[in-house]
Design a protein around this motif. Structure first.
Motif, short mmCIF file in Angstrom:
data_model
loop_
_atom_site.label_atom_id
_atom_site.label_comp_id
_atom_site.label_asym_id
_atom_site.label_seq_id
_atom_site.Cartn_x
_atom_site.Cartn_y
_atom_site.Cartn_z
N GLU A 174 0.87 -1.19 0.00
CA GLU A 174 0.00 0.00 0.00
C GLU A 174 0.90 1.23 0.00
O GLU A 174 1.79 1.35 0.83
CB GLU A 174 -0.90 -0.05 1.24
CG GLU A 174 -1.65 1.23 1.56
CD GLU A 174 -2.57 1.66 0.44
OE1 GLU A 174 -3.55 0.95 0.18
OE2 GLU A 174 -2.31 2.72 -0.18
N ASP A 175 0.65 2.15 -0.95
CA ASP A 175 1.56 3.29 -1.09
C ASP A 175 1.17 4.50 -0.24
O ASP A 175 1.99 5.39 -0.05
CB ASP A 175 1.69 3.71 -2.56
CG ASP A 175 0.35 4.09 -3.17
OD1 ASP A 175 -0.62 3.32 -2.96
OD2 ASP A 175 0.26 5.14 -3.82
N GLU A 176 -0.07 4.55 0.26
CA GLU A 176 -0.43 5.67 1.13
C GLU A 176 0.16 5.41 2.51
O GLU A 176 -0.26 4.47 3.19
CB GLU A 176 -1.95 5.80 1.24
CG GLU A 176 -2.64 6.26 -0.03
CD GLU A 176 -4.16 6.17 0.12
OE1 GLU A 176 -4.68 6.58 1.17
OE2 GLU A 176 -4.80 5.67 -0.81
N ASP A 211 -2.95 -3.25 -2.54
CA ASP A 211 -3.60 -2.10 -3.17
C ASP A 211 -3.40 -2.22 -4.68
O ASP A 211 -2.38 -2.74 -5.13
CB ASP A 211 -2.95 -0.81 -2.64
CG ASP A 211 -3.63 0.43 -3.18
OD1 ASP A 211 -4.84 0.38 -3.46
OD2 ASP A 211 -2.94 1.47 -3.32
N GLY A 254 -3.80 0.51 -6.98
CA GLY A 254 -3.16 1.71 -7.52
C GLY A 254 -1.83 1.94 -6.84
O GLY A 254 -1.77 2.49 -5.74
N LYS A 264 -12.15 0.96 -0.60
CA LYS A 264 -11.77 2.05 0.31
C LYS A 264 -12.90 3.09 0.36
O LYS A 264 -13.50 3.35 -0.67
CB LYS A 264 -10.51 2.74 -0.20
CG LYS A 264 -9.28 1.88 -0.16
CD LYS A 264 -8.11 2.67 -0.75
CE LYS A 264 -6.85 1.83 -0.80
NZ LYS A 264 -5.72 2.55 -1.39
#
Ligand code: CA
Length: 223
Positions: free
Chosen positions: A7-9, A51, A53, A101
Motif C-alpha cells: 500500500e503506497d499511502e 492495493d 493503484g 476504500k
C-alpha cells in the motif's frame, strides 16, 4: 501467520500494519509495486493485502506475475470505490477477495483470517486438534475448555501449527511464518518458545521429528 501489506499511502499502510500486528500477525510492508512484487516472490506469506493503484508496478500486474510464477498465497485486493472494472481485473489476475476504500480495519482482519484458514483447508472459524481449540477471531486457545494463556509470539507459533496439524513443519518454515523480515531470530529462540508452549498445552501434543521439524498431533501416543 505472516502477512504482506502492499500500500503506497503511508498513513493507510501504517494503520493496516498496526492493526494486523495487534491482531497477532507478523507483518511486512511494501510501499510500491516493485518492492511488493519482490517480497511476494521471495517470502512465504500466509496472506497478502494488495492495493491496486501503486507506483512503479500496478497491483494487477504484480498479482499476475505472482500467479504466473505459481505463488498461491491468498490475496485481498484494495480498490477505490466504484471501480468495478478494477475489481474484475483483480479477480481475473487471481485475487481471492476485495475491499473497497474506505474500509473498517477490523473487517480487513476478519477477511485475512478467513482467507488464511480457507487456504489451509479449514472451513470452520474454530480450529481444533485433539484437546486443543483455537479461536483465531478471539485470539484464544483452550485445552479441554480451559484457556491456555499464551504470549503473542507463542500464539503465533501455535496458531501456525494448528493451521497445519499432523504435518511436519520444519524449523525454517516455522520461523518464516511467525517473524517479519526485520526480526533477527535464531532457532534457539524458537526452541525456547516451543518449550514454553509445550509446558502450557501438554508436551505430548508437539512432537519433535528429528532432523525434520515439529508436528502437532491429536494422538499423543502415536510417536
Ligand atoms: Ca494507492
Amino acid at each position: 501467520m505472516r502477512v504482506l501489506v502492499v500500500e503506497d499511502e503511508p498513513a493507510l499502510s501504517l494503520r493496516l500494519q498496526r492493526a494486523l500486528e495487534a491482531a497477532g500477525f507478523a507483518v511486512d510492508v511494501a510501499h510500491d509495486g516493485e518492492d511488493g512484487w519482490h517480497l511476494g516472490e521471495t517470502e512465504p506469506y500466509d496472506a497478502i493485502v494488495l492495493d491496486l493503484g501503486l507506483p512503479r508496478i500496478d497491483g494487477v500486474t504484480v498479482l499476475k506475475r505472482w500467479r504466473d510464477a505459481g505463488r498461491s498465497a491468498p490475496v485481498l485486493i484494495l480498490t477505490a470505490r466504484g471501480r468495478w472494472s478494477e475489481k474484475m481485473a483483480g479477480f481475473d489476475a487471481g485475487a481471492d477477495d476485495y475491499m473497497t476504500k474506505p474500509f473498517e480495519l477490523d473487517e480487513v482482519i476478519y477477511r485475512v483470517r478467513a482467507l488464511i484458514r480457507r487456504a489451509a483447508g479449514h472451513a470452520q472459524p474454530e480450529l481444533s486438534c485433539g484437546p486443543l481449540r483455537l479461536d483465531s477471531n478471539a485470539g484464544r486457545v483452550t485445552r479441554e475448555g480451559a484457556p491456555v494463556p499464551l504470549t503473542a509470539q507463542e500464539f503465533r507459533i501455535l496458531s501456525y501449527l494448528m493451521h497445519h496439524p499432523g504435518r511436519v513443519v520444519s524449523r525454517t518454515e516455522l520461523m518464516e511464518h511467525v517473524y517479519d523480515r526485520h526480526f533477527d531470530a535464531d532457532s534457539n529462540v524458537l526452541e525456547v518458545l516451543l518449550g514454553r508452549i509445550r509446558r502450557k498445552i501438554g508436551a505430548e501434543l508437539i512432537r519433535t521429528v528429528r532432523g525434520q521439524g515439529y508436528r502437532l498431533t491429536d494422538r499423543p501416543d502415536d510417536a
